[in-house]
Design an enzyme around this catalytic site. Structure first.
Site, PDB file in Angstrom:
ATOM      1  N   ASP A  75      -8.115  -0.077   7.239  1.00 49.54           N
ATOM      2  CA  ASP A  75      -7.226  -1.053   7.403  1.00 49.54           C
ATOM      3  C   ASP A  75      -5.986  -0.738   6.514  1.00 49.54           C
ATOM      4  O   ASP A  75      -6.399  -0.421   5.120  1.00 49.54           O
ATOM      5  CB  ASP A  75      -8.087  -2.346   7.018  1.00 49.54           C
ATOM      6  CG  ASP A  75      -7.115  -3.631   6.936  1.00 49.54           C
ATOM      7  OD1 ASP A  75      -6.153  -3.516   7.721  1.00 49.54           O
ATOM      8  OD2 ASP A  75      -7.456  -4.468   6.220  1.00 49.54           O
ATOM      9  N   ASP A 130      -2.652  -2.845   4.757  1.00 50.92           N
ATOM     10  CA  ASP A 130      -1.991  -4.083   4.775  1.00 50.92           C
ATOM     11  C   ASP A 130      -0.720  -3.931   3.867  1.00 50.92           C
ATOM     12  O   ASP A 130      -1.112  -3.524   2.727  1.00 50.92           O
ATOM     13  CB  ASP A 130      -2.955  -5.147   4.302  1.00 50.92           C
ATOM     14  CG  ASP A 130      -2.557  -6.465   4.734  1.00 50.92           C
ATOM     15  OD1 ASP A 130      -1.322  -6.627   4.085  1.00 50.92           O
ATOM     16  OD2 ASP A 130      -3.236  -7.402   5.120  1.00 50.92           O
ATOM     17  N   ASP A 184      -7.394  -0.326   2.496  1.00 50.67           N
ATOM     18  CA  ASP A 184      -8.333  -1.152   2.058  1.00 50.67           C
ATOM     19  C   ASP A 184      -9.681  -0.545   2.080  1.00 50.67           C
ATOM     20  O   ASP A 184     -10.284  -0.576   2.964  1.00 50.67           O
ATOM     21  CB  ASP A 184      -8.210  -2.477   2.648  1.00 50.67           C
ATOM     22  CG  ASP A 184      -9.293  -3.642   1.881  1.00 50.67           C
ATOM     23  OD1 ASP A 184     -10.125  -3.389   1.197  1.00 50.67           O
ATOM     24  OD2 ASP A 184      -9.095  -4.879   2.450  1.00 50.67           O
TER      25      ASP A 184
END
Lengths: 337, 387
Positions: free
Chosen positions: B94, B96, B293
């Site tokens: 992930d 972000d 992450d």
């Protein structure tokens, strides 16, 4: 296909190999026969193997009679199994694995990659030219490396510090031996765990009692605590109790947690004697450092669940709920009880 | 959120889920755990679905705000976590833009003190400067710069997976997350069986966490020539090669580079304080690693937004984007229709959807295409107005 013909000298050095089993089966001996006078030396060597392993953490590599050396290994396994003590089994398996490591590091023949393939079922591939200046002679598949390297706690085994190329990790010959040692340790331990206890006569039972008396004290059972610890702390305590290595982060987390839970420095040090690399002076320093009695004099706080997760020591279960720090586990379980 | 706004969102989501093939049906569906977040309710997890039909029925029936599936495969996904029986799991990553420490956050992020309602711009302070309250609401916004930066990170991640980890291109799927970043999954690979610790090692490698300069060959105690002989050169694999390539590109102020990379590294290591040299290594790590992450990669029990489903905060879809260069995150994932809707916007920084820029708005009523209205209502910045 056998790439290297193994002689009895090799069987004595590497008694975990299938060939050793075949050799012993060929002798057609039973456990009862081992107690006969003519096998006195086998029993004595088995006993010294075990007692050295438990007291010193190592087993002498010198032997004068190959046959006695070969036979003493399965007898030692029988004796260790008969103690039925997990911590003794682990400590013995580690000393046997270290003995093999000593022999392998002295080998001049290209036996190491062959042994590696035999034991781990992974073929180390010769590294291409250009890595010799870093002594990286072989490469092994990344996933196979990872499954094993997570057991080691030094920075040199961290993937980020390795040379990786297209799904392979480059390793030195010494590192192949270190991986072999770990595999052999696990192999002996699991063999001992899965084997059944053989009924022994009085003489062998006395030997087993002698072995139990010689073993270092078993670490304090974590059961003496209130049993309301989060699974990460419980895991560290379980590893300690069974005499296995606890990763650095696990030790740190467990120590910080127990100090916050009101345990004294001495209480915590008492948990350690079973671990293979226990040195009281070092452990005391580390525990006192975390307690803020040494070094920067700052007591460490218990790391958050996310930090523990990113350091690979999270064993979260449903009892954890949505806690963000292991310290909340006690409050949570208290609330629910 | 007002009843009217909730109804508008629910209708928009339902209409989308009624379309055929709105979502990608995950492989090995019966071995995955599913979960969803309904409008006006709490998360439901530990669901087991047998086939595509059951999943489609769930989406049409519930039209949820968010729908998720595990990357892990279980013996029985409907049981409590400890009894599910973990078998293996896809690798998940992930990215972000909130984690990228972008300068533009100072311009477009907002915070509101819950105590005195003071509104400020930029990174949220620890305490309200007016009333010292620590309860502060934040609005993390994303602009083109943020989305481009996320894209750069996912491109670097993909490179590492292919070149360093030797993964096969066909097993890697890349998605826009539906909000501020990207998701990447690797299915049906030899990495499936890795436990949390093995996944942690991969995550640390990707983000350069724990890189030890001594392992590059640098040492204050070693003989100079001996040290130089062990330093990385251009074209070496792994982090050694990444560090060499960074030093090759890096221009030190007022210095001329005429030596080879090894000497360049050794010279600056000798010349600079450990702190300054460490800062350069940190820059190298930021530049050559990918900021993921880690928790998402390590946590094997997490449920991940389903590909093709809508993000509750934006109404944008989690869109497959295997060709990252041609993907436009402000246009391609806009799935909701453009029929007009009247909304009352409390406050909004500017944002772009389908090549049209909206805002900034402050306490005003505007008529917007439904997808833009949903974008603001999802972010709790607007309410639907009865017309």
């Amino acid at each position: 296909m056998k790439l290297v013909e193994l002689g009895t000298e090799d069987l004595a050095r590497y008694p975990f190999l299938d060939e050793t089993g075949e050799y012993i089966r060929g002798l057609d001996l039973s456990v009862e026969e081992i107690t006969r006078a003519e096998y006195h030396e086998v029993l004595e060597r088995a006993k010294s193997r075990v007692i050295d392993a438990l007291k010193k953490g190592t087993i002498a590599c010198e032997f004068y009679n190959r046959e006695i050396e070969i036979l003493s290994f399965p007898v030692a396994l029988v004796l260790i199994k008969a103690t039925k003590i997990e911590h003794i089994i682990s400590r013995y398996a580690l000393a046997e694995a270290k003995r093999v490591e000593t022999f392998l590091l002295k080998e001049k023949r290209p036996i190491i990659p062959i042994m590696f393939e035999r034991v781990l079922n992974i073929e180390p591939i010769k590294a291409r030219d250009g890595f010799d200046r870093l002594h990286l002679e072989y490469k092994i598949p990344l996933v196979d490396f990872l499954k094993r390297a997570v057991q080691f706690h030094t920075t040199s085994w961290r993937l980020v510090n390795r040379v990786i190329e297209e799904g392979f990790v480059l390793v030195t010959t010494t590192e192949l031996v270190r991986l072999l040692r770990e595999e052999i340790y696990e192999m002996i331990r699991s063999r001992l765990k899965s084997s059944s206890v053989i009924k022994l006569d009085q003489r062998l039972r006395d030997t087993v009692d002698e072995i139990i008396r010689a073993a270092p004290p078993i670490p304090a059972k974590f059961g003496i605590f209130s049993g309301e610890y989060p699974p990460c702390v419980t895991k560290a305590l379980e590893l300690l109790e069974t005499g296995q290595n606890v990763p650095h982060y696990g030790r740190f987390l467990m120590t910080a947690f127990l100090l916050h839970a009101g345990k004294s420095v001495d209480n915590i040090i008492d948990l350690y004697p079973g671990v293979p690399d226990f040195k009281e002076r070092v452990t005391r320093y580390q525990v006192e450092h975390i307690a803020g009695l040494r070094g920067g004099r700052t007591a460490y706080s218990v790391p958050s669940c996310n930090t523990i997760l990113s350091n690979n020591f999270c064993f979260r279960n449903h009892n954890c709920g949505t806690i963000k720090n292991p310290l909340q586990f006690r409050r949570r379980t208290k609330k629910n009880s | 959120m007002s009843e009217e706004s909730l109804n508008v969102l629910k209708r928009a989501f339902r209409e989308y889920y009624f379309q055929r093939d709105a979502i990608e049906i995950p492989t090995r569906i019966e071995e995955r755990e599913f979960g969803y977040l309904p409008f006006g309710g709490f998360m439901t997890r530990h669901l087991k679905l047998k086939n595509k039909g059951e999943l489609t029925a769930l989406l049409v029936r519930e039209s949820p705000r968010g729908v998720y599936a595990s990357c892990s495969y279980y013996e029985d996904p409907s049981l409590p976590m400890t009894e599910k029986g973990w078998k293996s799991g896809d690798l998940a990553f992930d990215i972000d833009c909130d984690d990228l420490e972008m300068e533009c956050k100072k311009d477009h992020d907002r915070w509101t003190c819950k105590g005195c309602l003071l509104v400020g711009r930029g990174i949220r302070p620890a305490r309200c400067p007016s009333c010292a309250n620590t309860k502060i609401l934040t609005l993390n916004w994303s602009c083109k710069l943020c989305l481009d930066a996320s894209k750069d990170e996912i491109i670097k991640l993909k490179e590492i997976l292919l070149k360093d980890f030797g993964m096969t291109r066909g097993k890697i799927s890349t998605f826009f997350s539906g909000n501020k970043g990207y998701h990447l999954t690797v299915e049906n690979s030899e990495f499936d069986a890795l436990d949390q610790r093995g996944r942690g090692e991969l995550a640390n490698y990707i983000s350069g966490k724990g890189l030890d300069i001594a392992k590059l060959g640098l040492s204050k105690n070693a003989d100079y020539n001996n040290m130089v002989s062990r330093l990385p050169v251009l074209g070496e694999p792994g982090w050694r090669g990444k560090i060499a390539s960074f030093f090759d590109d890096y221009e030190f102020e007022g210095e001329r580079d005429d030596g080879d990379i090894k000497s360049k590294i050794a010279n600056y290591y000798g010349k600079l304080s450990p702190k300054k040299f460490g800062a350069i290594i940190d820059l190298a790590i930021r530049s050559r690693g990918a900021k993921i992450d880690s928790v998402v990669t390590i946590d094997i029990h997490r449920i991940f937004r389903l590909a093709g489903s809508l993000h509750e905060k934006t109404g944008l879809s989690k869109k497959r984007c295997d060709d990252l260069n041609s993907f436009d995150p402000t246009t391609d994932p806009v799935e909701i229709k453009d029929e007009p809707i009247k909304v009352r916007v409390s406050m909004s920084p500017p944002f772009t959807l389908r090549e049209r820029t909206y805002g900034p708005y402050k306490s005003e009523e505007v008529i917007l295409p439904l997808h833009a209205g949903v974008y603001l209502m999802g972010n709790n910045l607007a309410q639907a107005v009865n017309s």
